[in-house]
Write an enzyme that holds these catalytic residues in place. Structure first.
Site, PDB file in Angstrom:
ATOM      1  N   CYS A  69     -14.554  -3.358 -35.331  1.00 25.92           N
ATOM      2  CA  CYS A  69     -13.561  -2.994 -34.395  1.00 25.92           C
ATOM      3  C   CYS A  69     -14.546  -2.116 -33.317  1.00 25.92           C
ATOM      4  O   CYS A  69     -14.074  -2.229 -32.123  1.00 25.92           O
ATOM      5  CB  CYS A  69     -12.489  -2.054 -34.665  1.00 25.92           C
ATOM      6  SG  CYS A  69     -11.442  -3.109 -35.750  1.00 25.92           S
TER       7      CYS A  69
ATOM      8  N   HIS B 233      -9.561   2.274 -28.955  1.00 20.41           N
ATOM      9  CA  HIS B 233      -9.446   0.953 -29.665  1.00 20.41           C
ATOM     10  C   HIS B 233      -7.877   0.821 -30.230  1.00 20.41           C
ATOM     11  O   HIS B 233      -7.163   1.874 -30.646  1.00 20.41           O
ATOM     12  CB  HIS B 233     -10.252   1.048 -30.889  1.00 20.41           C
ATOM     13  CG  HIS B 233      -9.815  -0.043 -32.106  1.00 20.41           C
ATOM     14  ND1 HIS B 233      -9.669  -1.505 -31.710  1.00 20.41           N
ATOM     15  CD2 HIS B 233      -9.712   0.027 -33.482  1.00 20.41           C
ATOM     16  CE1 HIS B 233      -9.284  -2.159 -32.977  1.00 20.41           C
ATOM     17  NE2 HIS B 233      -9.423  -1.291 -33.793  1.00 20.41           N
TER      18      HIS B 233
ATOM     19  N   ASN C  30      -3.765  -5.577 -33.163  1.00 23.16           N
ATOM     20  CA  ASN C  30      -5.209  -5.071 -33.130  1.00 23.16           C
ATOM     21  C   ASN C  30      -5.947  -6.359 -33.081  1.00 23.16           C
ATOM     22  O   ASN C  30      -6.116  -7.017 -34.008  1.00 23.16           O
ATOM     23  CB  ASN C  30      -5.583  -4.454 -34.586  1.00 23.16           C
ATOM     24  CG  ASN C  30      -6.774  -4.024 -34.775  1.00 23.16           C
ATOM     25  OD1 ASN C  30      -7.805  -4.279 -34.181  1.00 23.16           O
ATOM     26  ND2 ASN C  30      -7.023  -3.065 -35.846  1.00 23.16           N
TER      27      ASN C  30
END
Length: 326
Positions: free
Chosen positions: A113, A253, A283
């Site tokens: 990520c 994020h 996500n």
């Protein structure tokens, strides 16, 4: 001073939408359960014939168009991803061919990520040294291909898509002020893909044992993410002699709404200074920050001179931040 400045942004996501109500028919869950614990309402899922390079290419073309840069002017193409089209060649090479960036070096960055921020940090350093004038940095994922859709601990969370930025060498005060990247490999087993590498090749046994799917210890990742993202945010601000009060827009994020809220609270930021699109995309790993940035940019949430902070955390474990003057 020569800085790396983002001159164009772009994003691309699949057309297919998978809602929480759709997931209710697939696993033991509910819209209320998912929304309360994650903040996610829906996510985008790649269709047949769509790959990580598909969305990376579309996002790249949009970013190049906004920047007014031709692909053959690029010196560098970096793709942050954990779901490449192939183990090799790099997805960046596929994108380079697709957009005809014939003069660019191309490679992938694997930092989960945090991949986009790692890629941005690398590009910024190349530009600062004067060896690169124009770079394309992309975060792109098709996580739906490594998700066990019978595991409600993971299948609720992730989505597909890509975001891209064109970064150019520019004189002046606007641009990337600093980047900060970190990792701690002692926690690698908290979030990883067990198979499809040299340790556990993609055998029939790996398939039968479901080792081809992402595995995550969510509670532990949550705690470490909140701490690390808070610390690196302050590190980035301190490097430029700033405080959270100087932030005009925080783009974290997009992993979990509770994580985002916790970081925002630690920084003392009002909700209108925190950009959130998690509810619509879930996500998207390395793609989440550049997708959010493109949406913020195109909706005029950012204006010239604004201080923007990026902050990410991912498998590895990896984390990082970047502070920009827009």
């Amino acid at each position: 001073m020569m800085r790396a400045r983002i001159t164009g942004t772009g994003s691309a996501v699949p057309d297919k939408v998978l809602t929480n109500f759709d997931l209710e028919k697939m696993v033991d869950t509910s819209d209320e359960w998912i929304t309360t614990r994650t903040g996610i309402k829906e996510r985008r899922i790649a269709g047949e014939g769509e790959y990580t390079s598909t969305f990376a290419t579309r996002a790249a073309e949009k970013a190049l168009e906004m920047a007014g840069v031709k692909a053959d002017e690029l010196d560098l193409v970096i793709v942050g991803t954990v779901t490449p089209d192939f183990p090799f060649p790099a997805t960046a090479c596929v994108v380079q061919n697709n957009i005809k960036a014939v003069n660019a070096a191309a490679f992938d960055v694997t930092a989960a990520c945090s991949g986009f921020l790692y890629g941005l940090s690398v590009a910024e350093k190349f530009i600062r040294t004067g060896t690169v004038k124009k770079a394309l940095v992309i975060g792109a994922e098709v996580l739906s291909r490594i998700i066990d859709w019978s595991d409600r601990n993971t299948c609720l969370l992730f989505g597909d898509g890509a975001g891209a930025v064109v970064v150019e060498a520019c004189e002046g005060d606007n641009g990337v002020l600093s980047t900060h990247i970190h990792s701690d490999g002692s926690f690698w087993e908290l979030l990883y893909l067990p198979a499809c590498g040299s340790r556990n090749p993609a055998t029939q046994k790996a398939v039968d044992d479901k080792l081809i799917y992402l595995m995550m210890q969510g509670n532990e990742v949550f705690k470490l993410a909140v701490r690390a993202m808070g610390e690196v945010a302050h590190e980035a601000l301190a490097a430029s002699g700033m405080t959270p009060a100087d932030i005009d827009l925080f783009i974290p994020h997009q992993a979990n709404r509770r994580i985002i809220d916790a970081i925002g609270k630690r920084l003392g930021l009002a909700e209108d200074r925190v950009f959130v699109n998690l509810d619509r995309y879930g996500n998207t790993s390395a793609a989440s920050i550049p997708i959010a940035l493109d949406e913020a940019n195109r909706s005029s949430r950012i204006k010239e001179g604004d201080i923007v902070l990026f902050d990410a955390f991912g498998g590895g474990l990896t984390w990082g931040a970047a502070l920009l003057r827009w």
